[in-house]
Enzyme design. Structure first.
Site, mmCIF file in Angstrom:
data_model
loop_
_atom_site.group_PDB
_atom_site.id
_atom_site.type_symbol
_atom_site.label_atom_id
_atom_site.label_comp_id
_atom_site.label_asym_id
_atom_site.label_seq_id
_atom_site.Cartn_x
_atom_site.Cartn_y
_atom_site.Cartn_z
ATOM 1 N N HIS A 156 -2.463 0.703 7.286
ATOM 2 C CA HIS A 156 -2.663 0.833 5.848
ATOM 3 C C HIS A 156 -2.350 2.269 5.431
ATOM 4 O O HIS A 156 -2.720 3.226 6.120
ATOM 5 C CB HIS A 156 -4.118 0.482 5.515
ATOM 6 C CG HIS A 156 -4.477 0.584 4.077
ATOM 7 N ND1 HIS A 156 -3.865 -0.172 3.090
ATOM 8 C CD2 HIS A 156 -5.406 1.355 3.435
ATOM 9 C CE1 HIS A 156 -4.398 0.131 1.915
ATOM 10 N NE2 HIS A 156 -5.321 1.051 2.094
ATOM 11 N N CYS A 171 0.819 -1.215 0.000
ATOM 12 C CA CYS A 171 0.000 0.000 0.000
ATOM 13 C C CYS A 171 0.852 1.264 0.000
ATOM 14 O O CYS A 171 0.443 2.277 -0.566
ATOM 15 C CB CYS A 171 -0.983 -0.001 1.156
ATOM 16 S SG CYS A 171 -0.258 -0.290 2.775
#
Length: 200
Positions: A148, A16
């Site tokens: 994330h 990510c």
């Protein structure tokens, strides 16, 4: 075409941060697509893209530059590196900052006590390139907990959420909606990092 194409990378493994960086720098892709033919644009964009290899090299350089690095070796050290996972990614904040500095950008950690109202989203300061978020996530029915990376970017006067977990770019109605989203992130354990264009 005069229509802006929004570049959006989708999530793969734990890359990510890689996706966030490429989504952040997409304006180079847009600008040069409109100015040059596709072949010239593609070469330029490819040379300016972040890749697994480039981020791995940045992570390894951070280890070599660390005066307090440990010299012990273990079998799992081939996989679990100090700043990333050699197979799945999972890069840390140090890699993000170093990668952005290599591109002439700087990162300012936003003081969560100030809330989103303190962030100049309307460009009066002229140095905000975009926003990177680090948020807590749960996957696999809550069994796995992690963090994330998400990029937010203003393109042609519209702010977009370019989260690699989304199916596509998600536009915000206005700056107030952006601030509401950022306050939600802050209130739920997320961190807000402001990416600045270094002034010459």
């Amino acid at each position: 075409s005069n229509k802006t194409e929004i570049y959006h990378e989708k999530q793969k493994l734990q890359f990510c941060l890689l996706h966030s960086l490429n989504n952040l720098f997409q304006v180079l892709f847009i600008t040069h697509f409109l100015k040059f033919n596709l072949f010239v644009e593609f070469n330029y964009y490819y040379n300016d893209t972040f890749t697994r290899a480039s981020l791995n090299a940045t992570a390894e350089r951070l280890v070599l530059d660390d005066p307090n690095k440990e010299t012990k070796w273990a079998p799992l050290s081939l996989l679990f590196k100090p700043h990333h996972n050699a197979i799945t990614g999972n890069y840390d904040i140090n890699v993000l900052i170093a990668a952005l500095e290599e591109k002439g950008k700087s990162v300012v950690w936003h003081d969560r006590r100030s809330g989103a109202s303190a962030i100049d989203l309307d460009g009066h300061g002229g140095d905000l390139m975009g926003i990177v978020l680090n948020v807590p996530v749960r996957r696999y029915a809550g069994i796995w907990k992690g963090r994330h990376w998400i990029t937010m970017r203003e393109i042609d006067g519209v702010w977009y959420n370019l989260d690699s977990d989304l199916r596509g770019p998600d536009s915000f109605r206005d700056s107030e909606e952006v601030r509401e989203f950022l306050d939600y992130v802050i209130n739920h354990g997320g961190e807000v990092l402001l990416v600045k264009n270094d002034r010459q």
